[in-house]
Each structure stands twice: as C-alpha cells, then as structure tokens.
Design an enzyme around this catalytic site. Structure first.
Site, short mmCIF file in Angstrom:
data_model
loop_
_atom_site.label_atom_id
_atom_site.label_comp_id
_atom_site.label_asym_id
_atom_site.label_seq_id
_atom_site.Cartn_x
_atom_site.Cartn_y
_atom_site.Cartn_z
N HIS A 148 0.96 -1.20 0.00
CA HIS A 148 -0.04 -0.09 -0.02
C HIS A 148 1.00 1.27 0.11
O HIS A 148 0.35 2.32 -0.21
CB HIS A 148 -1.13 0.09 0.99
N ASP A 235 -6.75 9.03 0.78
CA ASP A 235 -6.39 8.19 1.89
C ASP A 235 -6.95 8.98 3.05
O ASP A 235 -6.81 10.18 3.32
CB ASP A 235 -4.72 8.20 1.86
#
Length: 308
Positions: A148, A235
């Site tokens: 990620h 995010d």
C-alpha cells in the site's frame, strides 16, 4: 412547474475493495462495510444522484496465501486487474466509480482503469493524491515491504512490471499530470523520486503557508492540463487523526475538517472528476464509525453538497 435536479442524470457506482493484502495492520478489509453502514448512500441520493452499489471485488484471504512477498504481490496484482476492469467499464459508461477501500494498493488498479477508459478516447488521466504519504516506493526501495506504499510508483510505470502494466496507457499516469496534496511523512527514496521526476508535491507546510485554496487551485490546474479529467485518490489519513482516528497509519498535523471539505468542494467545482477512491478506513481503530461517517460527508462534498 417541475424542474429536474441538476445532478439527476448522474450515476455513482460504489465498488467495494476489501483488500488488506498491502498493509501490515489488519482491519482495513472492513472499510467498505463501514462506509456502507454510514450515511454515504443517503447523502449522495439527497444530491439527486443515482447510486448503484456493485458489491465487492473478490479478495483472497491473506491467511490462506503463502507467507511470501511474491505471493502477496501476485494476489494484489490480480485484485487490481479486476478493479481496473470495473473502473474502466464505469468510466466508459459515463458513470462515476467510487472505490471504497481497503488499503491504498487498490489504486494501482482503479487509476489504471480510469487511465484506460480515457486512453480509448485519446485522452490522458490526471491524478490528485490526497494523502499523508507519497506511496511512491517500489519493491526495491520499500523499507516496510507493504504494497500500500507503492501504488503511485506502479502507476508511473516503475516497480513490478505486472502491477505497473494494468492500463492500456503506458504509463497509466505521466509525472506532469500527478499532484500530491497534504504530504507529511516521506521516505528518502520517495523524496528522491519526486525530485527526479519533477512531480508537484504540496506538503502540509505549503497548505499552512499558502492556504488550502491556493494549493488546490494549483493542484487542479496540474491535473486538468492536457488531460481528459482526473482521478481523485483520497487516503483517510490525509485528514488529521483527531478528526479521522480510524486509519492504519495516522500522522499528526493533517488537514482540518474544514480544509478537507474545502478541498472536496473545489474538486466538485471543476466538473472534471472522473473517478474517486476513499481508502484506508480501519474500523478496528475507529470509534462509533466516526471516520467512515466523516468520509461519507467528504465524498458528498466532492459530489456537490454545499453549505448554502
């Protein structure tokens, strides 16, 4: 006289991506469920949008995978290929796909899909990346091994070839069409790549000194110049952890609640949003689903909710 709501013809397709294969901490695989339990759908429908929930992309159970980085990367690549196909299909149809994560590795697929759909029209994709982190490592430069932290590198054509080649556009994103907003935690290798490729990166210092409006105006210009619109990848940790506690990698000093909403309101005003990710919500670390509710409100602002 009856008037049709401004956004009545617009459709948003929810695509859940319950992936935690790219993260060290468990729990982000429950992010799509947390988002669906929030007020997200009601808020979007209140704007006159049609919401189509396409369910979740299948993701293998990490406990059943071989405990090797290669096996994990191969599984992530397969999930991202599926995400890319689904994202491209929605953009082709004139539908705005909204990916609910899951860890941020999914963006290697979602942005690649948007890039493919625009490439078929002879256009490039812009990318606005709202994040505390640059996610610009490769398997060769990573300090943690967590995928990620690598999606942007792969979208730029770096890193592992199968993951970097999911788009019909090569690379999926060109450096001049990428812009970061809100960075505050970078590895040395990521700093070097940003400098070497000439990527525009606005840190929290830029926001502090110039104000979010000026930074977002520049970001939108970068992502829309020479493109057919942009993909927004957000995010949840770009917002300060006091507001968004339910994230796996919190970093103090992020965007305030109003800065986060203003960024989304500016995004909507452009009319150039083609697809969106909202990722890294970890309900295990949250309180009363507060971070998912905040995310729902931010998404609504990106799709047209106004104060007045």
């Amino acid at each position: 006289m009856h008037t049709t709501p401004l956004h009545s013809a617009r459709t948003v397709r929810l695509i859940g991506v319950p992936i935690d294969l790219g993260a060290a901490r468990r729990g982000v695989d429950m992010g799509p469920s947390a988002m669906r339990l929030s007020s997200l759908v009601q808020q979007l429908e209140r704007l006159g949008l049609t919401v189509h929930d396409a369910g979740n992309v299948p993701v293998p159970d990490r406990a059943l995978l071989p405990a090797t980085p290669a096996a994990r990367l191969q599984a992530i690549t397969a999930v991202c290929a599926d995400v890319a196909d689904r994202t491209a299909a929605a953009v082709r149809e004139g539908i705005t796909p909204l990916m609910l994560g899951g860890d941020h590795s999914l963006a290697a697929g979602s942005v690649a899909g948007t890039a493919t759909a625009l490439h078929e029209r002879g256009e490039r994709v812009g990318l606005i990346w709202l994040d505390a982190h640059a996610d610009l490592n490769t398997p060769q430069t990573t300090l943690s091994g967590n995928v990620h932290g690598m999606p942007v590198a792969h979208l730029l054509g770096l890193g592992d070839p199968p993951l970097a080649q999911l788009s019909s556009a090569t690379p999926a994103v060109r450096p001049q069409h990428l812009v970061y907003v809100g960075l505050r935690d970078l590895d040395d290798a990521e700093k070097a790549t940003i400098r070497d490729l000439g990527i525009r990166a606005f840190t929290m210092r830029d926001i502090d000194e110039r104000g979010l409006r000026a930074v977002m105006d520049d970001a939108v210009t970068i992502a829309t110049t020479g493109t057919g619109g942009f993909h927004l990848s957000c995010d949840a940790d770009w917002v300060d952890p006091q507001e968004a506690p339910g994230v796996g990698t919190p970093v103090r000093g992020g965007a305030t609640l109003r800065e986060a909403h203003l960024a989304m309101e500016i995004i909507h005003d452009t009319g150039a949003l083609r697809a969106m990710d909202l990722v890294e919500i970890n309900p295990i670390l949250d309180a009363r689903n507060a971070t998912a509710e905040l995310a729902a409100e931010l998404i609504a602002s990106a799709f047209g909710r106004r104060i007045l």
